[in-house]
Design a protein around this motif. Structure first.
Motif: not given
Length: 274
Positions: A78-107
């Motif tokens: 699971g996951g999302s290629d369109r996670p944030e609908p608000d272009p003004q929103a900033q965010g913080v992710l903090f992982v507490v279990s499992g593992q996620v693959a994050l692509t952020l600004e092409g990295t």
């Protein structure tokens, strides 16, 4: 190895359980105990697959108005290629279990428990669970308050394990804060940190300030002063505080008391009517 971060409960309590609980919502604060974060209160989001979430807080007029906080649960694949609908929103992710693959600004990044990502407004990002077990992470969102002449913060990814906690003055390290952002960096208008107390340590005065707070207890237990009340809290509980709510705590032991802390910072107060 035992997971050091508390998680929401699965399923539902049995019919034999008493209804009495520690949940409370007042004019100054709310406490959402771990036991009420059950399947029945989860939500879904557009453009997220194999994902559900617990909404811990959202802007409410007359209460806390600056942020929202979710606990996301993403099943394998699971996951999302369109996670944030608000272009003004900033965010913080903090992982507490499992593992996620994050692509952020092409990295590409892999975030394991303790992994932390800051996502600026209008950033390009996506997230997937490429593992074999569900992944859970906090997602804290705030509309960025741009200031003319000050740059927008850059995206970054790090981990709690890579940052030394900063001891509070006069506490011999018994009260410390893991700071993911330099407090003097006024590009940032929110901080999401981890606060740690050794058993028996205290906040020795009733903090009363303009910052709104979301406090998710990651580990341990304490007695927390919220406005006029002393409230027992434990790992998995969430506290939500409006501006100027007096607050303090005693860490109860036998282990450390730790929480993930949101606060709004570094901006003028808006004048006039909302």
């Amino acid at each position: 190895m035992q997971n050091p971060y508390a998680l929401p409960s699965d399923g539902h309590p049995p019919q034999t359980q008493l209804l009495t609980d520690r949940a409370v919502f007042t004019e100054a604060y709310a406490v959402i105990p771990r036991g009420v974060m059950r399947d029945i209160v989860t939500s879904n989001l557009p453009f997220w697959s194999e994902t559900r979430l617990w909404v811990l807080s959202r802007p409410l007029s007359g209460f806390a108005e600056t942020f929202s906080q979710y606990i996301m649960e993403v099943a394998p694949g699971g996951g999302s290629d369109r996670p944030e609908p608000d272009p003004q929103a900033q965010g913080v992710l903090f992982v507490v279990s499992g593992q996620v693959a994050l692509t952020l600004e092409g990295t590409d990044h892999t975030l394991a428990p303790g992994g932390y990502a800051y996502i600026p407004p209008s950033a390009s990002w996506s997230v997937k669970n490429t593992g074999s077990v569900p992944a859970r992470f906090h997602w804290i969102r705030k509309r960025y308050e741009a200031v003319e002449g000050i740059e927008t913060p850059s995206a970054f990814v790090t981990s709690e394990t890579d940052i030394a906690p900063y001891p509070m003055a006069g506490t011999d390290g018994k009260w410390a804060t893991t700071r993911f952002v330099d407090p003097s960096d006024v590009r940032h208008d929110m901080h999401v940190n981890i606060v740690t107390f050794e058993p028996g340590a205290v906040i020795p005065f009733a903090e009363t300030h303009v910052m709104e707070h979301g406090l998710y207890v990651l580990e341990g237990k304490a007695v927390y002063r919220l406005n006029r009340d002393w409230v027992e809290v434990e790992a998995g509980d969430y506290m939500w505080l409006r501006a100027f709510c007096p607050q303090a705590c005693y860490a109860g032991g036998p282990g450390k008391f730790r929480y993930l802390l949101y606060k709004d910072v570094n901006r003028h107060m808006k004048l006039g009517r909302p």
